[in-house]
Write a protein that holds these residues in place. Structure first.
Motif, PDB file in Angstrom:
ATOM      1  N   TYR A 152       0.878  -1.381   0.084  1.00 21.01           N
ATOM      2  CA  TYR A 152       0.005  -0.106  -0.141  1.00 21.01           C
ATOM      3  C   TYR A 152       0.947   1.225   0.003  1.00 21.01           C
ATOM      4  CZ  TYR A 152       0.870   0.486   5.048  1.00 21.01           C
ATOM      5  OH  TYR A 152       1.663   0.562   6.339  1.00 21.01           O
ATOM      6  N   ASP A 153       2.025   1.303   0.540  1.00 25.80           N
ATOM      7  CA  ASP A 153       3.032   2.273   0.582  1.00 25.80           C
ATOM      8  C   ASP A 153       3.407   2.691  -0.941  1.00 25.80           C
ATOM      9  OD1 ASP A 153       4.763   1.554   3.713  1.00 25.80           O
ATOM     10  OD2 ASP A 153       2.852   2.680   3.239  1.00 25.80           O
ATOM     11  N   SER A 154       3.398   1.744  -1.476  1.00 23.70           N
ATOM     12  CA  SER A 154       3.866   1.872  -3.091  1.00 23.70           C
ATOM     13  C   SER A 154       2.877   2.468  -4.127  1.00 23.70           C
ATOM     14  CB  SER A 154       4.754   0.670  -3.597  1.00 23.70           C
ATOM     15  OG  SER A 154       5.949   0.716  -2.844  1.00 23.70           O
ATOM     16  N   SER A 155       1.618   2.081  -3.762  1.00 21.63           N
ATOM     17  CA  SER A 155       0.597   2.414  -4.449  1.00 21.63           C
ATOM     18  C   SER A 155       0.519   3.913  -5.001  1.00 21.63           C
ATOM     19  CB  SER A 155      -1.002   2.147  -3.943  1.00 21.63           C
ATOM     20  OG  SER A 155      -0.878   0.652  -3.569  1.00 21.63           O
ATOM     21  N   ARG A 156       0.750   4.663  -3.930  1.00 23.74           N
ATOM     22  CA  ARG A 156       0.777   6.277  -4.124  1.00 23.74           C
ATOM     23  C   ARG A 156       1.992   6.468  -5.163  1.00 23.74           C
ATOM     24  NH1 ARG A 156       3.878   9.626  -1.847  1.00 23.74           N
ATOM     25  NH2 ARG A 156       4.389   8.240  -0.263  1.00 23.74           N
ATOM     26  N   ILE A 157       3.150   5.980  -4.836  1.00 28.23           N
ATOM     27  CA  ILE A 157       4.349   6.171  -5.838  1.00 28.23           C
ATOM     28  C   ILE A 157       3.999   5.885  -7.180  1.00 28.23           C
ATOM     29  CG2 ILE A 157       6.872   5.602  -6.108  1.00 28.23           C
ATOM     30  CD1 ILE A 157       6.822   5.095  -2.987  1.00 28.23           C
ATOM     31  N   LYS A 178       1.177   5.687  -8.602  1.00 27.21           N
ATOM     32  CA  LYS A 178       0.135   6.517  -9.174  1.00 27.21           C
ATOM     33  C   LYS A 178       0.921   7.831  -9.513  1.00 27.21           C
ATOM     34  CE  LYS A 178      -4.508   8.774  -8.287  1.00 27.21           C
ATOM     35  NZ  LYS A 178      -5.517   8.881  -7.372  1.00 27.21           N
ATOM     36  N   ASN A 179       1.848   8.333  -8.804  1.00 22.01           N
ATOM     37  CA  ASN A 179       2.467   9.644  -9.050  1.00 22.01           C
ATOM     38  C   ASN A 179       3.442   9.395 -10.063  1.00 22.01           C
ATOM     39  OD1 ASN A 179       1.088  10.721  -6.652  1.00 22.01           O
ATOM     40  ND2 ASN A 179       2.959  10.530  -5.333  1.00 22.01           N
ATOM     41  N   GLU A 196       1.894  11.090 -13.360  1.00 27.81           N
ATOM     42  CA  GLU A 196       1.413  12.367 -13.305  1.00 27.81           C
ATOM     43  C   GLU A 196       2.411  13.268 -14.464  1.00 27.81           C
ATOM     44  OE1 GLU A 196      -0.259  13.254  -8.984  1.00 27.81           O
ATOM     45  OE2 GLU A 196       1.437  14.235  -9.624  1.00 27.81           O
ATOM     46  N   LEU A 250       7.543  12.531   3.343  1.00 24.56           N
ATOM     47  CA  LEU A 250       6.261  12.858   3.182  1.00 24.56           C
ATOM     48  C   LEU A 250       5.706  14.342   3.526  1.00 24.56           C
ATOM     49  CD1 LEU A 250       3.490  11.949   1.810  1.00 24.56           C
ATOM     50  CD2 LEU A 250       2.975  10.871   4.241  1.00 24.56           C
ATOM     51  N   LYS A 275       4.593  17.674   1.564  1.00 25.90           N
ATOM     52  CA  LYS A 275       3.266  18.376   1.555  1.00 25.90           C
ATOM     53  C   LYS A 275       3.586  19.713   1.707  1.00 25.90           C
ATOM     54  CE  LYS A 275      -0.054  14.816   2.600  1.00 25.90           C
ATOM     55  NZ  LYS A 275      -1.200  14.380   3.412  1.00 25.90           N
TER      56      LYS A 275
END
Length: 730
Positions: free
Chosen positions: A83-88, A90-91, A94, A157, A161
């Motif tokens: 789950y930690d890598s799902s955001r990576i 997706k990004n 971009e 992180l 932000k």
């Protein structure tokens, strides 16, 4: 669709063949190399879409993750991400770019965590974004430093932000913002923003939006209706510099009042890259259109047989594909005094004008075109222009582009496009017309050859017989004397001869010009002499045809000086360039003391003769250069070869030799019969065929007759400079 290694490599080969025109054998070797490289690699190599669909995974990926190939086909990449890598993951999508030092945490089929690090590239294929990744496993290192990595990720992180510009505001103005928001707008203190809202920094024009004011109102309403909304917007900083951001706008309650909370993400780089991609796509689309046009033209040249129909279709294709008002192909006559024009325009449903005769002086930019240059007028001015361009202006044209159509430095005509818009034609159109002119030159030359064959078919046969005689001359000075009588039987040429280039002296040497049967004294034309018709003919590679000397000579030179030329001044003359192996080697001339003696037929005759003379001059030059190296027997063989071409009986023997070679597979048998036949044509005291063996760099001497007996001498190195055969071969 899931791809195997071989399918991916074949796709690579197809793309490279289309884009880079590479050697096929080299690409095939590359296939084997990359196929072995991927299957034996200890790295994770894979292709995956933004939705997680795996397009390709190499053998190591499958084995380490404990999935079979058929399971991989149904596997969603996102489902095996920690789950930690799902955001990576997706990004990564971009930004359409390459990403370095990316770490992903994967979960194998057995539930084991596998950590990989490497590089990837995000690219767009059709309407789909694809990640191409090359990663290596770092699980052990990751486990050892897990505590440190977790702390680092939390800090990173928080830092990321904080770097995103954040602002919250109400209709009365900005309430507060972070430092990143101040930095991106170029302010140092939030107090400078008092009474302002983000929309006050909006750029006047928004990408992909026709009405920015209406779009802003709609965005605000969507946030009010759904509580949040995401959009992209162009803003300006304090200095006026524009930047593009992705905005996440939310409606929140703070201190019992509803306010807007916005997080910006600067995507200016992505926007610029997208603009660059769109520009490249537009250029590629334009280039593809031009390539299709070239393909269409070449297809029309092959498919059509009728000249007028072929010309009409070519002109129509150029006009419609380039979206121009009119296209014209004009053919020059031999005297370069008249044009035959064929044109197509988009009037009504399209009009084709065929074979209109007109004087050459009506061509805009004539002097540039005759010198082989491009003529381009992007803005035809009706007041400050030439008479020819004034006629174009009065017809409604505002821009014109013309390209000379030439072959071997000989101008055959012009290709022109014109339009009623100013600045219609850019550099890509110029390049395309130049490419088209090459194909058109071949087409026109073929048409001229066919047309001449129809007119002068029987004459051409006679000229070729005369040409055979020319080829037998090994002395340059003898050619003009021997041809003088035959040439004057078919045209009026009391003065006839040719000049040959002396590269060292930079002159044309006329060694045997004949006047009324007598050879004139030798004379030269200096190629830098701008008053010489012969020099003008050679330097420009152009046909010079004068039928009224006082009237026509100044079409080709500004002033004329005949002081160095012996003999009387003619009233008509022709100078034509002579070529050998596409290189200019001299000029041929015929001259008369009467006016109007040289038309298309005479030029046709002289051009055929010039081809044979060029070959004979080259042969004679080579013979003179190598004469000291040849013994008496070699000279005898050369003369026997010439005689061989002259008798019908000898020709029959040659045909028999050809039949033996083409119908017999046994080379020993061929060689023995070949010796029997050749012995009837010449003295073959020694006769042999020497065969080259590249792997040994040797000539084989095992097919040899000496005094009628078959002998075998084995092999001799080609590097032995004392052997005639080696001299010939090398």
């Amino acid at each position: 669709m899931f791809c195997t290694t071989k399918m991916v490599i074949n796709h690579y080969i197809y793309q490279n063949r289309m884009e880079a025109n590479k050697d096929t054998e080299h690409i095939r070797r590359t296939l084997v190399y990359y196929e072995e490289l991927m299957d034996s690699s200890g790295d994770f190599i894979f292709l995956v879409t933004e939705e997680g669909r795996l397009l390709f995974a190499n053998r190591h990926f499958q084995e380490r993750m404990h999935y079979k190939e058929e399971e991989i086909e149904q596997l969603n990449f996102i489902s095996i991400l920690h789950y930690d890598s799902s955001r990576i993951f997706k990004n990564l999508f971009e930004v359409v770019s390459s990403h370095q030092n990316v770490t992903l945490r994967l979960v194998s089929k057995l539930g084991a965590e596998i950590v990989v690090n490497g590089n990837c590239v995000i690219s767009k294929d059709s309407d789909e974004f694809i990640l191409k990744g090359l990663f290596h496993e770092i699980t052990s290192e990751f486990v050892e430093k897990k505590g440190l990595v977790r702390s680092e990720e939390k800090f990173k992180l928080l830092f990321e932000k904080t770097l995103n510009p954040i602002v919250y505001y109400d209709p009365k103005g900005i309430i507060d913002c972070n430092q990143a928001f101040l930095d991106i707008l170029g302010f140092s203190d939030v107090k400078e923003l008092a009474g302002l809202v983000p929309s006050d920094f909006s750029a006047s024009e928004q990408p992909y939006i026709d009405d920015p004011v209406r779009a802003a109102w709609k965005i605000s309403n969507l946030a009010l209706q759904y509580g949040s909304h995401k959009f992209e917007w162009m803003y300006r900083d304090k200095s006026g510099k524009e930047f593009f951001v992705n905005v996440s706008l939310s409606l929140i309650t703070l201190d019992a009042r509803r306010i807007y909370f916005a997080v910006w993400s600067d995507i200016s780089n992505r926007y610029e890259e997208e603009q660059e991609v769109r520009t490249k796509e537009f250029r590629t689309s334009k280039k593809n259109l031009q390539l299709r046009l070239l393909n269409d033209i070449n297809h029309l040249m092959i498919a059509e047989t009728d000249f007028l129909q072929k010309t009409r279709n070519i002109l129509k294709s150029i006009t419609l594909n380039l979206s121009v008002y009119s296209t014209d192909i004009s053919l020059l006559n031999a005297e370069m005094s008249e044009l035959t024009s064929y044109s197509y325009s988009i009037d009504d449903t399209g009009k084709f004008y065929e074979g209109k005769k007109m004087p050459i002086k009506v061509v805009p930019g004539l002097q540039q075109l005759l010198q082989g240059d491009i003529y381009h007028n992007p803005n035809i001015d009706g007041n400050n222009t030439t008479a020819t361009e004034k006629r174009l202006y009065d017809s409604g044209f505002r821009s014109i582009l013309s390209i000379p159509i030439s072959l071997n430095d000989n101008i055959l005509g012009f290709l022109s496009i014109a339009d009623k818009e100013e600045d219609k034609f850019d550099e890509s159109i110029v390049g395309l017309l130049i490419d088209l002119s090459v194909s058109l030159a071949l087409f026109i030359n073929q048409y001229n050859s066919i047309d001449r064959s129809k007119k002068y078919g029987q004459l051409e046969e006679s000229l070729h017989k005369l040409g055979t005689k020319i080829l037998s001359f090994l002395n340059i000075e003898e050619i003009s004397k021997q041809l003088y009588k035959e040439v004057n039987e078919i045209m009026d040429a009391p003065i006839f001869g040719f000049g040959v280039l002396n590269t060292k002296a930079h002159v044309l040497e006329f060694k045997s010009v004949v006047e009324y049967g007598k050879v004139l004294p030798e004379f030269n034309f200096d190629l830098s002499d701008k008053k010489s018709l012969g020099a003008a003919c050679f330097n420009n590679g152009m046909d010079i045809i004068v039928n009224s000397f006082e009237k026509d000579v100044f079409k080709y030179v500004d002033s004329y000086d005949r002081g160095k030329i012996p003999g009387k001044k003619p009233s008509s003359l022709v100078y034509l360039p002579m070529f050998f192996d596409s290189e200019k080697i001299g000029v041929i001339t015929a001259q008369s003391y009467s006016k109007n003696k040289y038309g298309d037929k005479n030029v046709f005759i002289l051009k055929i003769l010039s081809n044979y003379i060029s070959i004979a001059v080259n042969n004679a030059s080579r013979f003179e250069t190598n004469e000291k190296l040849l013994d008496n027997k070699t000279r005898e063989i050369i003369m026997q070869k010439i005689k061989l071409q002259k008798t019908n009986q000898q020709q029959k023997i040659i045909n028999q030799v050809g039949q033996i070679i083409s119908t017999t597979n046994d080379f020993d048998s061929i060689f023995n019969k070949l010796h029997e036949q050749i012995s009837q044509l010449m003295d073959t005291t020694i006769f042999g065929i020497r065969i080259y063996h590249s792997e040994k760099e040797e000539l084989e001497y095992n097919y040899e007759f000496e005094s009628g007996a078959r002998v075998q001498h084995g092999f001799i190195s080609v590097h032995d400079k004392n052997i005639y055969s080696n001299w010939c071969f090398n």
